[in-house]
Scaffold this active site. Structure first.
Site, mmCIF file in Angstrom:
data_model
loop_
_atom_site.group_PDB
_atom_site.id
_atom_site.type_symbol
_atom_site.label_atom_id
_atom_site.label_comp_id
_atom_site.label_asym_id
_atom_site.label_seq_id
_atom_site.Cartn_x
_atom_site.Cartn_y
_atom_site.Cartn_z
ATOM 1 N N ARG A 93 32.743 45.798 37.870
ATOM 2 C CA ARG A 93 33.135 44.755 38.156
ATOM 3 C C ARG A 93 31.875 45.013 39.044
ATOM 4 N NH1 ARG A 93 36.113 42.026 42.673
ATOM 5 N NH2 ARG A 93 35.131 40.036 42.310
ATOM 6 N N THR A 119 42.909 39.658 41.254
ATOM 7 C CA THR A 119 43.434 39.957 42.467
ATOM 8 C C THR A 119 45.251 40.392 43.208
ATOM 9 O OG1 THR A 119 42.586 37.281 42.679
ATOM 10 C CG2 THR A 119 43.847 37.470 44.640
#
Length: 978
Positions: A559, A823
């Site tokens: 990412r 998260t």
């Protein structure tokens, strides 16, 4: 008649029932007038409903005996009761006794109709009221049948539960209870029903789950205790690991006083300290820094641990620490592990020095002793047999095989490795470093399980009890005993080998697990992991070594976070990553993802008071002015006047005062600061109150819960990032922040198509209430979903995030779209080598929920332990997968999938179920696009799905999908399918 009555009475007494009890069938016959005088002598079954009549209402209430009151029971209705007496006597009294108190029915108080009374033998005065009651009893009879059926089912269910319990608990013994046997599985089924209404609205009913609160200095005052009671504390926990009796007594007295004033029925819980082992004091109160591999002397200080002082000599490196366990050296053995501070520090026992001291070392995999303490000379190309063993005294040696016709016999080195799990951690092609990296060997063959060759260690046990590893020397050298062993680019201790939906109002999330002691206590092969891991790249892993480490430890998607960094910075990292992938032959199994910055609302505070880098302190209850400065936020300066306390801050959202309402909330800095809107004073200014005390820095992100922010899903910079970086560099995925509608997804797709990015797949990040409300439409338009829990928890109450996660994952599973959970999954590992227990459970629950992939953010980008975070994430996911009940997961997804489904899905979906019938080890899919593999993956097969393809793009498109492995070939044969 009397004889029959007596027999029935005797039978009833034999079963523990009153002699006047009647069966359900007899009660029904009595009501319909069909009961014959004769009753079979063998009758005596326990009745489920006894119905008897008496005119109890005619007796004055004052003279009624307790035996004649009306009662209602769970399985039947008793309208009167009398003293036990033979039924013949009662019948004679009924017909001939004088009326004690005449009533219209002709019945008398205390008289009861026996089950052997015939209607023909009764006078009209008796028959008439019974005829009236007969019709009423018809409804009772039908209800009785239902009650009997329900009772039978309950009894059958209870019997079934007892039978199941007997599988592992044959008999209860007061002294010895048989424990569950290994292999017995516990089937856990949990079904949740989630709707958008229950996520976005308050819970309308009271809480049933109780809350236990630990009391401490933060709430010991009367005000603090009252606050806990008002907030709903059910049980107050007194932690006796800390404090004295006097201290706890004071708190208890205050709590009882407050509870009495508030009329609260809070309970009290004393939690004992227990047999904890604690470290001793340190000299001068200074902490000691322990390095990996460092030797340290551990002293069993016993009760003196509160006075004994450990130390580290900076000049010599000598280190001593004390523990409160007096029998430490008698309980530990070489190779054992001592965990300190909840596992943040681990020390391996090297040897026991005496009764009170042992030598420990930071955990490492090391070689064992050598025969005669003679070093082994490892030559290039020679064979090394690695012997995993728990015995550090095992003696390695060199052996020359017998000469053959081809020439001189080969030299074979047998080297003991004090790590029993070695064979399970390695695969063919791995490179091991011996002698602190001076020698390297390449793994050629791995054998797990016991390999009995007659070779014995110092203890006489079979040498290959834990398998063996055959390797070839690639970098020669002299091997000494007791030397470190590790995997090139990794750590043996943490090494992981790489390897349209439901649209109803309520989403039923069904997840079933099967867990037994064998799974809990036994090893799990983490190389079989099917849940994918996405790693965020950052300064901690930007180097070639760092990127190689991520690839080796199982990263599936890299990412690139465009909230930070420039194109030039990201391009340099991308180029290095591609070089690493080529070198490792991993181009086909690691995909590339660009995560857009998105339309974040930013707070800007630039005042003279901040010029020195000092942040502004906001106090709870303080009022301030918030200004909607729009695009000028990069120049506009907020301030705080220390003299007057006047404070102004600016937000970059121009429509702030139009969209928020009085009473609404503004959350700043990931929710660390919350402002309540008090008044809209102008089109660009509002007054707000700080609800908590916190220091505010500049350019912090801001959320407006419940407000549909009218900002494009891709701003000008985002469009440039997508078109000029993602498409230009042929990246595989674009993760778009704050997707609020299907129109947002279509806009992103048009943006990609304009520059030839048709092959880039879109991941929609759901981070707002609007995204949840429009989730079904977004799911239909997107390629994948990301449950972005960070900003989502700012938009909806944080306690609702778990419900939203289950809803989104379940719908994505049924739609066949991959879903990523993200998260703070292992947030504590940014600074600690071990995650919290809650984080471990969070990752596992995401796997149980059905996520395709889990994501690491700061843990790998900026954390102190990126390699450890990745291997830990992979290990948790792999262990959660072995407890998944795959057949029931398949049935659930299949049942809720849209009909009619395509022929391809109907056929390929069955493959996930068929592997259970034939005990297959792999599902092989040949596809040029990867679509067939994704259809199989949708139904969550128990075994991996191997996609064979000639397209790198197709291979990487499956990188975030559950259970898909990829093999690249030069060319596939032509096919009219897929």
């Amino acid at each position: 008649m009397g004889g029959h009555g007596s027999k029935q009475g005797g039978a009833a007494r034999a079963t523990g029932q009153p002699d006047d009890a009647v069966t359900a069938e007899q009660g029904a016959a009595l009501a319909t007038g069909q009961l014959d005088d004769a009753v079979a002598p063998e009758q005596g079954v326990v009745p489920t409903l006894a119905t008897v009549f008496a005119a109890a209402d005619a007796q004055p209430s004052g003279s009624r005996s307790s035996a004649s009151r009306s009662h209602v029971h769970g399985s039947g209705t008793e309208l009167a009761a009398s003293d036990a007496e033979p039924s013949s006597h009662r019948h004679r009294d009924l017909l001939h006794a004088p009326h004690l108190e005449p009533v219209a029915s002709g019945l008398h108080l205390g008289h009861k109709l026996s089950s052997v009374v015939s209607f023909a033998s009764m006078g009209d005065e008796v028959v008439r009221p019974l005829t009236t009651a007969r019709n009423a009893l018809k409804s009772v009879h039908s209800r009785m049948d239902l009650l009997q059926e329900f009772h039978a089912r309950e009894m059958a269910a209870a019997a079934f539960k007892r039978d199941q319990a007997l599988d592992w608990l044959p008999e209860y013994h007061p002294v010895s209870v048989v424990p569950p046997s290994r292999g017995a599985l516990t089937n856990l089924e949990r079904v949740t029903r989630v709707s958008q209404a229950c996520i976005t609205n308050d819970v309308p009913v009271g809480r049933k789950t109780k809350v236990v609160c630990t009391l401490g200095p933060g709430c010991w005052s009367e005000e603090g205790l009252a606050g806990l009671l008002d907030a709903g504390m059910d049980v107050a926990r007194f932690n006796f690991s800390h404090g004295t009796h006097a201290t706890h007594q004071e708190v208890l007295d205050r709590l009882r006083k407050v509870a009495a004033a508030k009329k609260s029925h809070v309970a009290f819980l004393l939690d004992t300290k227990g047999p904890e082992i604690r470290t001793a004091m340190l000299r001068g109160g200074k902490d000691i820094t322990l390095e990996a591999g460092q030797e340290v002397t551990v002293v069993a200080a016993g009760e003196d641990y509160v006075k004994w002082e450990g130390f580290k000599d900076e000049a010599t490196g000598e280190t001593k620490i004390g523990l409160s366990y007096a029998r430490l050296c008698q309980s530990m053995k070489p190779g054992g592990i001592i965990l300190i501070a909840d596992g943040a520090i681990s020390i391996e026992v090297v040897r026991i020095l005496n009764d009170t001291e042992l030598l420990g070392r930071g955990p490492e995999v090391r070689t064992t002793n050598l025969r005669g303490h003679t070093p082994l000379q490892l030559g290039a190309g020679q064979t090394v047999v690695l012997v995993p063993t728990p015995d550090p005294l095992f003696e390695g040696y060199t052996e020359k095989e017998a000469a053959s016709e081809a020439g001189e016999g080969a030299v074979v080195h047998y080297v003991g490795i004090a790590y029993p799990s070695l064979a399970a951690k390695l695969r063919v092609g791995d490179v091991l470093l011996l002698n602190e990296g001076a020698i390297s060997i390449s793994v050629k063959e791995v054998q797990t399980g016991m390999v009995d060759t007659g070779l014995a260690g110092a203890t006489g046990a079979p040498a290959f009890l834990n398998g063996r590893v055959l390797a070839e020397v690639t970098s020669p050298g002299k091997l000494l005993e007791d030397r470190a062993v590790d995997v090139a680019g990794g750590s043996l201790l943490q090494f992981v080998a790489p390897c349209s939906g439901y649209t109803g109002t309520d989403t039923i999330a069904y997840r079933s697990t099967k867990v037994g002691l064998d799974l809990v206590t036994g090893p799990t092969d983490v190389r079989q992991r099917k849940t994918k891991v996405i790693c965020t790249l950052g300064p901690k892993c930007w180097s070639e070594e760092g990127l190689g480490m991520l690839v080796d430890n199982g990263m599936n998607v890299a990412r690139f976070n465009f909230s930070h960094g420039s194109h030039a910075d990201h391009q340099a990292v991308l180029d290095r990553l591609r070089d690493v992938l080529v070198a490792k032959g991993a181009e086909h199994r690691v995909a590339l993802m660009l995560d857009t910055k998105g339309p974040e609302v930013r707070v800007v505070i630039r005042t003279a008071m901040l010029r020195g880098g000092k942040d502004i302190s906001l106090e709870a209850g303080q009022e301030l002015t918030v200004v909607a400065v729009g695009e000028d936020y990069i120049k506009w300066e907020g301030f705080k006047d220390e003299a007057t306390g006047e404070t102004k801050i600016g937000l970059s959202y121009a429509h702030l005062c139009r969209d928020v309402k009085v009473g609404g909330m503004i959350k700043i800095g990931d929710g660390q600061i919350t402002l309540e809107v008090l008044e809209i004073t102008s089109p660009t200014e509002l007054r707000a109150r700080a609800l908590n005390s916190k220091t505010l820095g500049q350019r912090k992100n801001c959320n407006l819960p419940g407000v549909h922010v009218e900002l494009p899903v891709l701003g000008p910079n985002d469009v440039r990032d997508v078109q000029q970086f993602a498409v230009k560099n042929k990246m595989d995925f674009v993760a778009a922040s704050f997707v609020q509608s299907a129109d947002d997804v279509n806009f992103i797709r048009r943006t990609l198509d304009e520059v030839g990015g048709q092959g880039v797949r879109i991941i929609s990040k759901i981070e707002s209430t609007a995204g949840l409300v429009n989730y079904d439409a977004i799911l239909a338009a997107t390629d994948g979903i990301m449950v972005a829990r960070g900003d989502l928890a700012m938009e909806i109450p944080s306690e609702k995030v778990a419900l939203a996660q289950k809803m989104m994952i379940t719908k994505a599973n049924i739609a066949g779209k991959f879903v990523v959970t993200a998260t703070q999954m292992l947030e504590s590992m940014t600074s600690a080598p071990l995650p919290t227990r809650a984080e471990m459970t969070d990752v596992a629950n995401a796997v149980f929920d059905g996520t395709d992939a889990v994501m690491l953010s700061g843990e790998t980008a900026n954390g102190a332990f990126p390699e450890l975070a990745l291997s830990t994430m992979a290990a948790i996911a792999a262990n959660a997968e072995v407890g998944t009940n795959y057949p029931q997961v398949y049935d659930f997804i299949r049942d809720f999938s849209a009909r009619p489904m395509s022929t391809a899905e109907a056929v390929l979906g069955c493959a996930a179920k068929n592997v259970l019938d034939v005990d297959a080890a792999l599902i092989l899919v040949i596809s040029s696009t990867g679509e067939s593999a994704r259809l199989v993956s949708k139904y969550r097969p128990r075994v991996p799905v191997l996609l064979v393809t000639d397209s790198l793009a197709a291979a990487r498109s499956c990188a975030p999908s559950f259970g898909i492995l990829v093999s690249i070939v030069e060319q596939l044969p032509e096919s009219r399918f897929d």
